[in-house]
Design a protein around this motif. Structure first.
Motif, mmCIF file in Angstrom:
data_model
loop_
_atom_site.group_PDB
_atom_site.id
_atom_site.type_symbol
_atom_site.label_atom_id
_atom_site.label_comp_id
_atom_site.label_asym_id
_atom_site.label_seq_id
_atom_site.Cartn_x
_atom_site.Cartn_y
_atom_site.Cartn_z
ATOM 1 N N ALA A 230 0.836 -1.200 0.000
ATOM 2 C CA ALA A 230 0.000 0.000 0.000
ATOM 3 C C ALA A 230 0.873 1.252 0.000
ATOM 4 N N ASN A 231 1.986 1.188 0.721
ATOM 5 C CA ASN A 231 2.913 2.330 0.740
ATOM 6 C C ASN A 231 3.469 2.615 -0.649
ATOM 7 N N ALA A 232 3.758 1.548 -1.404
ATOM 8 C CA ALA A 232 4.283 1.737 -2.758
ATOM 9 C C ALA A 232 3.255 2.436 -3.636
ATOM 10 N N ILE A 233 1.974 2.096 -3.471
ATOM 11 C CA ILE A 233 0.920 2.739 -4.251
ATOM 12 C C ILE A 233 0.807 4.212 -3.877
ATOM 13 N N VAL A 234 0.871 4.511 -2.586
ATOM 14 C CA VAL A 234 0.781 5.903 -2.117
ATOM 15 C C VAL A 234 1.939 6.719 -2.688
ATOM 16 N N LYS A 235 3.151 6.147 -2.654
ATOM 17 C CA LYS A 235 4.321 6.860 -3.199
ATOM 18 C C LYS A 235 4.188 7.079 -4.703
ATOM 19 N N PHE A 236 3.682 6.068 -5.389
ATOM 20 C CA PHE A 236 3.494 6.200 -6.834
ATOM 21 C C PHE A 236 2.503 7.318 -7.151
ATOM 22 N N LEU A 237 1.393 7.348 -6.446
ATOM 23 C CA LEU A 237 0.391 8.389 -6.682
ATOM 24 C C LEU A 237 0.946 9.767 -6.346
ATOM 25 N N LYS A 238 1.759 9.824 -5.312
ATOM 26 C CA LYS A 238 2.377 11.107 -4.940
ATOM 27 C C LYS A 238 3.262 11.621 -6.068
ATOM 28 N N SER A 239 3.952 10.686 -6.754
ATOM 29 C CA SER A 239 4.813 11.078 -7.878
ATOM 30 C C SER A 239 3.992 11.635 -9.034
ATOM 31 N N GLU A 240 2.691 11.276 -9.067
ATOM 32 C CA GLU A 240 1.779 11.797 -10.087
ATOM 33 C C GLU A 240 1.036 13.036 -9.600
ATOM 34 N N GLY A 241 1.406 13.499 -8.398
ATOM 35 C CA GLY A 241 0.756 14.684 -7.855
ATOM 36 C C GLY A 241 -0.593 14.412 -7.229
ATOM 37 N N ARG A 242 -0.829 13.169 -6.811
ATOM 38 C CA ARG A 242 -2.100 12.799 -6.192
ATOM 39 C C ARG A 242 -1.850 12.365 -4.755
ATOM 40 N N SER A 243 -2.854 12.551 -3.923
ATOM 41 C CA SER A 243 -2.693 12.263 -2.502
ATOM 42 C C SER A 243 -3.735 11.236 -2.054
ATOM 43 N N LEU A 244 -3.252 10.215 -1.322
ATOM 44 C CA LEU A 244 -4.141 9.179 -0.819
ATOM 45 C C LEU A 244 -3.477 8.551 0.398
ATOM 46 N N THR A 245 -4.266 8.218 1.422
ATOM 47 C CA THR A 245 -3.693 7.623 2.624
ATOM 48 C C THR A 245 -3.509 6.120 2.441
ATOM 49 N N VAL A 246 -2.581 5.563 3.221
ATOM 50 C CA VAL A 246 -2.348 4.119 3.191
ATOM 51 C C VAL A 246 -3.615 3.377 3.603
ATOM 52 N N GLU A 247 -4.323 3.903 4.592
ATOM 53 C CA GLU A 247 -5.550 3.253 5.059
ATOM 54 C C GLU A 247 -6.589 3.161 3.938
ATOM 55 N N THR A 248 -6.700 4.222 3.143
ATOM 56 C CA THR A 248 -7.649 4.207 2.027
ATOM 57 C C THR A 248 -7.254 3.151 0.996
ATOM 58 N N VAL A 249 -5.967 3.033 0.724
ATOM 59 C CA VAL A 249 -5.505 2.011 -0.219
ATOM 60 C C VAL A 249 -5.844 0.618 0.297
ATOM 61 N N TYR A 250 -5.634 0.391 1.590
ATOM 62 C CA TYR A 250 -5.998 -0.900 2.183
ATOM 63 C C TYR A 250 -7.489 -1.186 1.985
ATOM 64 N N ASN A 251 -8.316 -0.157 2.167
ATOM 65 C CA ASN A 251 -9.762 -0.327 1.967
ATOM 66 C C ASN A 251 -10.070 -0.705 0.522
ATOM 67 N N TYR A 252 -9.424 -0.005 -0.416
ATOM 68 C CA TYR A 252 -9.663 -0.289 -1.832
ATOM 69 C C TYR A 252 -9.297 -1.735 -2.157
ATOM 70 N N ILE A 253 -8.145 -2.186 -1.655
ATOM 71 C CA ILE A 253 -7.705 -3.556 -1.919
ATOM 72 C C ILE A 253 -8.702 -4.562 -1.335
#
Length: 398
Positions: A230-253
């Motif tokens: 989930a951290n890797a996804i958050v970092k990737f999105l940040k590189s695209e200028g988007r913001s998302l929490t690790v908890e939200t990514v866990y929920n999506y998964i």
């Protein structure tokens, strides 16, 4: 209607056993058709037609909402006399509190109950509350290679001859039943994909930024068969200028898992004999779900071969793990009671043979070890490691 004996046999095994039989899988994987096969099988075995109650619950039919009481009363009214009734209840997750209705029907009447469902509501914690110890889940997957060949029987081709087509087109029954070109097939699957992502997940969970959710889904699909966090996804999105929490990514998964879009494969430490909580991989319910949004790419075939083998092992009833043997990785460790097999998957054996074989030979036990490949010339046995063509493995000819 093309028979799917694997599922019919499983349902026969549990017939008249006082458990609710839950057929669970992604939309359009064939659950409703399996119920219809069951209905015909019941009739052939002598069950009176008026003792088979077949109900389908769809969001379109019950747009105003249906309660568990409505469901209970509707079925109860159809049971007019004594004797056993067989309840075939399709897409029950559309009914709020369906578990309570089913529990009451199981306890209060002489019933044998079968239900299907295709999204997160089916696997809610309410099942544990109302049906503790009184249900069995039968996972429904898209078509195996052998089933695909059964659907394509008119072509006159063997399963192995159909393998390249199966890899590219996937195993959704609606696609296999037709004679579609690749683009048309992917358009059909894209409709299934958007139905699941939009209706079964985004709308149900009130996702306020569907574009961002779709980007996360795309990232996961792109990385099928790879380790990510989930951290890797958050970092990737940040590189695209988007913001998302690790908890939200866990929920999506979690929501994607509960909608049967992706499946989590945990890592098993062969030395410590324990399941690890890190470096998991995810596999997608059908290869065509990846191709329909990203296009078919020969570079992605290796990952999809792994994906196909993973689901074949699940169909056979194995619990499937990624194997960790010190610093070495085994693609799959498949366990079923006292049975175990080890499987490495590679597209072209000569390039990888030494490493793949060495990894398996370092496992010091006598369980079967396989390398599954697309290489036609590689079949054989090297120091006890069986080298099998993918087509043969998928058809149980290993």
């Amino acid at each position: 209607m093309v028979p799917r004996p694997h599922y019919l046999d499983a349902l026969r095994e549990y017939r008249d056993v006082p458990l609710v039989k839950i057929l669970a899988g992604i939309r359009r994987s064939g659950k409703s058709t399996i119920l219809e096969m069951l209905r015909l099988d019941l009739l052939e075995s002598g069950v009176p037609e008026n003792h088979i109650i077949n109900m389908r619950y769809t969001s379109e039919d019950f747009s105003d909402g249906m309660t568990d009481k409505d469901m209970y009363v509707g079925i109860k009214e159809k049971m007019q006399d004594g004797g056993r009734y067989y309840l075939l209840l399709d897409e029950v997750q559309e009914v709020s509190g369906w578990e309570k209705a089913v529990n009451s029907l199981l306890e209060g009447f002489d019933t044998d109950i079968y239900v299907t469902g295709s999204n997160s509501k089916l696997m809610s914690s309410e099942i544990s509350t109302y049906l503790t110890g009184r249900y069995v889940t039968i996972p429904v997957f898209t078509l195996s290679l052998q089933e695909y060949a059964d659907f394509k029987a008119s072509s006159g081709k063997s399963p192995k001859e159909l393998l390249p087509e199966y890899i590219r087109m996937g195993g959704f029954p609606v696609v296999a039943l037709g004679n579609f070109d690749e683009n048309s097939a992917y358009q059909i699957v894209e409709g299934i994909y958007h139905s699941v992502i939009t209706n079964d997940i985004a709308r149900r969970h009130n996702i306020t930024n569907p574009d961002l959710f779709n980007r996360v889904v795309r990232y996961i699909v792109e990385n099928v068969g790879k380790t990510f966090s989930a951290n890797a996804i958050v970092k990737f999105l940040k590189s695209e200028g988007r913001s998302l929490t690790v908890e939200t990514v866990y929920n999506y998964i979690e929501w994607l898992e509960k909608a049967f879009v992706i499946y989590r494969c945990r890592r098993y430490d062969l030395q410590g004999k324990s399941v690890l909580k890190t470096q998991e991989k995810f596999y997608i319910a059908d290869p065509s779900l990846k191709y329909c949004i990203m296009g078919f790419n020969l570079k992605s075939v290796a990952a999809m071969l792994e994906n196909i083998v993973y689901f074949e092992l699940l169909r056979r009833g194995y619990e499937v793990y990624i194997g960790k043997n010190e610093s070495k990785e085994i693609d799959f460790v498949a366990v079923k009671r006292d049975e175990r097999i080890y499987v490495q998957v590679c597209r072209n054996l000569p390039e990888d043979s030494d490493r793949e074989i060495a990894n398996l030979l370092e496992i010091k036990d006598h369980y079967p070890k396989y390398i599954v490949t697309l290489d036609d010339l590689a079949a054989g046995n090297i120091d006890g490691v069986r080298i099998v063509h993918l087509g043969d493995f998928l058809c149980g000819k290993e």
